[in-house]
Design a protein around this motif. Structure first.
Motif, PDB file in Angstrom:
ATOM      1  N   MET A 153       1.505   6.733  -6.780  1.00  0.00           N
ATOM      2  CA  MET A 153       0.384   7.585  -7.159  1.00  0.00           C
ATOM      3  C   MET A 153       0.709   9.057  -6.875  1.00  0.00           C
ATOM      4  O   MET A 153       0.426   9.936  -7.691  1.00  0.00           O
ATOM      5  N   ALA A 154       1.321   9.318  -5.728  1.00  0.00           N
ATOM      6  CA  ALA A 154       1.679  10.686  -5.368  1.00  0.00           C
ATOM      7  C   ALA A 154       2.713  11.252  -6.344  1.00  0.00           C
ATOM      8  O   ALA A 154       2.644  12.433  -6.720  1.00  0.00           O
ATOM      9  N   ASN A 204       8.469  12.075  -2.647  1.00  0.00           N
ATOM     10  CA  ASN A 204       7.746  10.811  -2.819  1.00  0.00           C
ATOM     11  C   ASN A 204       8.630   9.717  -3.400  1.00  0.00           C
ATOM     12  O   ASN A 204       8.431   8.543  -3.099  1.00  0.00           O
ATOM     13  N   GLU A 260       0.836  -1.207   0.000  1.00  0.00           N
ATOM     14  CA  GLU A 260       0.000   0.000   0.000  1.00  0.00           C
ATOM     15  C   GLU A 260       0.868   1.255   0.000  1.00  0.00           C
ATOM     16  O   GLU A 260       0.567   2.218  -0.709  1.00  0.00           O
ATOM     17  N   ARG A 261       1.931   1.247   0.792  1.00  0.00           N
ATOM     18  CA  ARG A 261       2.848   2.391   0.828  1.00  0.00           C
ATOM     19  C   ARG A 261       3.502   2.611  -0.532  1.00  0.00           C
ATOM     20  O   ARG A 261       3.646   3.745  -0.991  1.00  0.00           O
ATOM     21  N   GLU A 314       2.329   1.687  -3.531  1.00  0.00           N
ATOM     22  CA  GLU A 314       1.328   2.194  -4.473  1.00  0.00           C
ATOM     23  C   GLU A 314       0.979   3.651  -4.192  1.00  0.00           C
ATOM     24  O   GLU A 314       0.802   4.438  -5.118  1.00  0.00           O
ATOM     25  N   SER A 315       0.867   3.997  -2.919  1.00  0.00           N
ATOM     26  CA  SER A 315       0.564   5.377  -2.538  1.00  0.00           C
ATOM     27  C   SER A 315       1.663   6.332  -3.002  1.00  0.00           C
ATOM     28  O   SER A 315       1.383   7.414  -3.530  1.00  0.00           O
TER      29      SER A 315
END
Length: 148
Positions: A23-24, A58, A16-17, A19-20
């Motif tokens: 995306m950012a 990011n 999840e981290r 992918e986040s």
């Protein structure tokens, strides 16, 4: 709580981290690239610079998460531990500690486990200890009951 279930949950959190962060990065790049030239002059360059800084921030987060995932992929879930080391699941009868990375408290099947690194104060205190060993941590005595 089994080590397999805990490991699966941790890997899902790290995914999840990742992918986040991806995306950012994509959103910041899009904002940077869509910034229109302003008649005010420096406002355009300032906006692009801020967006580029966001991209870089990011990217660092993404790199950390990917490195962490690689580290965790090296854990042998079937290994039997005689002492506390990287990859071991330690019980003191009250708390569970997964010695891997500092992710904090994780809930699996209604039970809590503290994911800690060997570099943390409690990780350092537990490192290389065996079943039956006792440590003093924050004014409390912790006895190692089980190591998986």
């Amino acid at each position: 709580m089994t080590k397999d279930k805990l490991y699966t949950k941790i890997m899902a959190l790290i995914d999840e981290r990742i992918e986040s962060a991806k995306m950012a990065i994509a959103l910041a790049k899009e904002s940077r690239d869509n910034e229109t030239k302003s008649s005010v002059g420096d406002k355009y360059e300032t906006g692009r610079t801020l967006m580029q800084q966001e991209v870089e921030k990011n990217r660092v987060q993404l790199h950390k998460a990917e490195r962490l995932k690689t580290e965790l992929e090296n854990i042998d879930l079937k290994k039997r531990f005689g002492k506390v080391e990287f990859g071991s699941l330690v019980s003191d009868g009250k708390n569970l500690y997964f010695i891997a990375t500092a992710l904090g408290k994780i809930e699996v099947d209604g039970k809590s486990c503290f994911c800690i690194s060997l570099a943390s104060p409690i990780g350092k205190a537990l490192h290389n200890k065996c079943v039956g060993d006792k440590i003093s941590f924050m004014g409390k005595t912790i006895e190692i009951i089980e190591i998986n």
